[in-house]
Design an enzyme around this catalytic site. Structure first.
Site, PDB file in Angstrom:
ATOM      1  N   ASP A   9      34.693  46.980  41.377  1.00 57.43           N
ATOM      2  CA  ASP A   9      35.548  46.815  41.982  1.00 57.43           C
ATOM      3  C   ASP A   9      36.714  45.970  41.272  1.00 57.43           C
ATOM      4  O   ASP A   9      36.740  45.831  40.053  1.00 57.43           O
ATOM      5  CB  ASP A   9      35.028  45.460  43.110  1.00 57.43           C
ATOM      6  CG  ASP A   9      36.199  44.759  43.891  1.00 57.43           C
ATOM      7  OD1 ASP A   9      36.863  45.487  44.533  1.00 57.43           O
ATOM      8  OD2 ASP A   9      36.377  43.581  43.837  1.00 57.43           O
ATOM      9  N   ASP A  11      40.026  43.868  42.486  1.00 55.53           N
ATOM     10  CA  ASP A  11      40.776  42.644  42.914  1.00 55.53           C
ATOM     11  C   ASP A  11      39.557  41.379  42.924  1.00 55.53           C
ATOM     12  O   ASP A  11      38.649  41.691  43.486  1.00 55.53           O
ATOM     13  CB  ASP A  11      41.370  42.520  44.036  1.00 55.53           C
ATOM     14  CG  ASP A  11      42.734  43.538  44.021  1.00 55.53           C
ATOM     15  OD1 ASP A  11      43.462  43.347  43.395  1.00 55.53           O
ATOM     16  OD2 ASP A  11      42.558  44.533  44.792  1.00 55.53           O
TER      17      ASP A  11
END
Length: 226
Positions: A9, A11
């Site tokens: 991922d 953020d």
């Protein structure tokens, strides 16, 4: 044995982006004549994508129930956020070293994020990180986004990976649910932006620092599949 693929991922996992995401959000709310949002409350809005973050922030202030209004406000948000993508955002401590160690072990690295692909690539370009990843897939890359497992599976496909030789690394429910739906083990990072206690989401492993990521990934890849 096929090379492993490690999917990250963005953020709250690869990069601590909340100073710029929330800095722009605070500016936006002020421009709309609304009170600023509490930092911890705002961090919990990150993970499902920027539009849901803006929409939910507006709803916390009693606005954001009209699609046309959300469209207009979100367009303003994007225009300003793009000018400050990496003003304060930086990789989390230990992340760059962990990426180097994983790559040195012959692993393929990829990104699967609910950020718009164009902005994800621009952010990683500005931090000189894009070159590390075989694929950078955003919320708009495939027409589905996390927690839909298809987002992760198509990222793996385009990276030349196999779900049976893959690990997802994330920080929130969208990452964990996507990995679980795809049948891919998932490492959850405790320093991210989750709105839900990580232990309640049942990831395979929770880590507090990226110093231990390469060893953690190695154990997951060597564990027999049930």
């Amino acid at each position: 044995m096929a090379a492993a693929t490690i999917v990250f991922d963005l953020d709250g996992t690869l990069v601590d982006t909340h100073p710029d995401l929330i800095g722009t959000l605070s500016w936006l709310l002020e421009e709309e004549g609304l009170d600023a949002i509490d930092l911890e409350a705002a961090k919990k809005l990150i993970g499902h994508g920027m539009r849901p973050m803006v929409e939910n922030a507006l709803k916390l202030k009693g606005r954001g129930f009209d699609k046309a209004e959300v469209d207009a406000v979100f367009a303003r948000y994007i225009a300003v956020y793009e000018t400050r993508l990496t003003r304060e955002s930086r990789p989390f401590p230990g992340m760059l070293d962990a990426l180097d160690r994983l790559a040195d072990q012959g692993m393929t690295l990829a990104v699967c994020t609910n950020k718009v692909e164009r902005l994800a690539k621009k952010l990683l370009d500005e931090l000189d990180m894009s070159r590390r990843f075989a694929v950078i897939a955003g919320a708009d890359t495939y027409g589905v986004r996390k927690p839909d497992p298809g987002h992760l599976l198509m990222t793996l496909r385009d990276a030349g990976g196999d779900p049976a030789r893959a690990v997802m690394v994330g920080d929130s429910d969208t990452d964990i649910r996507a990995a679980q739906g795809a049948g891919v083990p998932v490492v959850a990072y405790s320093g991210g932006y989750t709105a839900i206690p990580l232990a309640s989401l049942d990831p395979d492993v929770i880590i507090d620092h990226y110093d231990v990521l390469p060893e953690t990934v190695g154990r997951l890849l060597s564990s027999p599949k049930v």
